[in-house]
Design an enzyme around this catalytic site. Structure first.
Site, PDB file in Angstrom:
ATOM      1  N   ASN A   1       0.634   7.319   2.826  1.00 13.28           N
ATOM      2  CA  ASN A   1       1.379   6.442   3.722  1.00 13.28           C
ATOM      3  C   ASN A   1       2.856   6.822   3.800  1.00 13.28           C
ATOM      4  O   ASN A   1       3.686   6.031   4.221  1.00 13.28           O
ATOM      5  CB  ASN A   1       1.230   4.979   3.310  1.00 13.28           C
ATOM      6  CG  ASN A   1      -0.121   4.426   3.670  1.00 13.28           C
ATOM      7  OD1 ASN A   1      -0.823   4.975   4.516  1.00 13.28           O
ATOM      8  ND2 ASN A   1      -0.503   3.337   3.029  1.00 13.28           N
TER       9      ASN A   1
ATOM     10  N   ASP B   1       0.835  -1.208   0.000  1.00 10.74           N
ATOM     11  CA  ASP B   1       0.000   0.000   0.000  1.00 10.74           C
ATOM     12  C   ASP B   1       0.870   1.258   0.000  1.00 10.74           C
ATOM     13  O   ASP B   1       0.642   2.192   0.756  1.00 10.74           O
ATOM     14  CB  ASP B   1      -0.944   0.001   1.201  1.00 10.74           C
ATOM     15  CG  ASP B   1      -2.133   0.959   1.021  1.00 10.74           C
ATOM     16  OD1 ASP B   1      -2.406   1.364  -0.133  1.00 10.74           O
ATOM     17  OD2 ASP B   1      -2.777   1.295   2.029  1.00 10.74           O
TER      18      ASP B   1
ATOM     19  N   LYS C   1       1.739   4.650  -1.109  1.00 12.72           N
ATOM     20  CA  LYS C   1       0.991   5.768  -1.682  1.00 12.72           C
ATOM     21  C   LYS C   1       1.369   7.023  -0.906  1.00 12.72           C
ATOM     22  O   LYS C   1       1.928   6.936   0.201  1.00 12.72           O
ATOM     23  CB  LYS C   1      -0.517   5.521  -1.604  1.00 12.72           C
ATOM     24  CG  LYS C   1      -1.035   5.409  -0.174  1.00 12.72           C
ATOM     25  CD  LYS C   1      -2.529   5.138  -0.158  1.00 12.72           C
ATOM     26  CE  LYS C   1      -3.035   5.003   1.283  1.00 12.72           C
ATOM     27  NZ  LYS C   1      -4.459   4.746   1.327  1.00 12.72           N
TER      28      LYS C   1
END
Length: 165
Positions: free
Chosen positions: A50, A45, A47
């Site tokens: 994050n 994840d 991105k």
């Protein structure tokens, strides 16, 4: 836990980043992702939301809720990995396994987003995502993406040539 002032999504919302700032961010992200991969894990994840940033400009990868151990066989993994705008096309086409490439694809999307100041593939659905990816990168062929033809949700796309980045 350290205090971070913002995340990269808020930085990118201000517009395109300089080449130097983009280089700094990508060096940090690739270093963090490489660290995970060397130890047998994938984040799944990566991105801007994050990636937290402090006032010194340090960038840290956070939120390991979707992280998984790298599979050492052909074990099925859910396609529910990552955030739509940063997923590779094989997940939209029904791939049942994945590995490091999911993080590498997301790093590429992140790189483009830093330079453009906007997400490169802001799709609203899986089909819209595939259309946007193939519009920019060209539609799958047996030469450039042969494994696509064996994926469960594959269908013939309008032939499109890749655009220059």
């Amino acid at each position: 836990m350290e205090l971070f002032d913002t995340d990269l999504s808020k930085v990118v919302d201000c517009g395109p980043m300089s080449l130097g700032a983009t280089r700094h961010v990508l060096r940090s992200v690739i270093s963090a992702v490489g660290y995970l991969h060397e130890r047998g894990f994938m984040h799944r994840d990566v991105k801007p939301g994050n990636l937290v940033v402090n006032t010194s400009g340090e960038v840290t990868l956070v939120d390991f809720g979707l992280a998984r151990e790298l599979p050492n066989n052909s074990a099925d993994l859910t396609k529910i990995a990552g955030t739509r705008w940063y997923k590779p096309p094989e997940l939209f086409l029904g791939a049942r396994t994945h590995g490091k490439e999911i993080d590498v694809w997301a790093c590429g999307c992140l790189f483009a987003e830093c330079l453009l100041g906007t997400p490169v593939f802001p799709g609203t659905s899986d089909l819209d995502m595939l259309s946007r990816i193939f519009e920019l990168r060209g539609s799958p062929t047996r030469e450039n993406f042969p494994e696509a033809f064996n994926l469960p949700y594959f269908f013939e796309f309008e032939p499109l040539e890749p655009k220059s980045l």
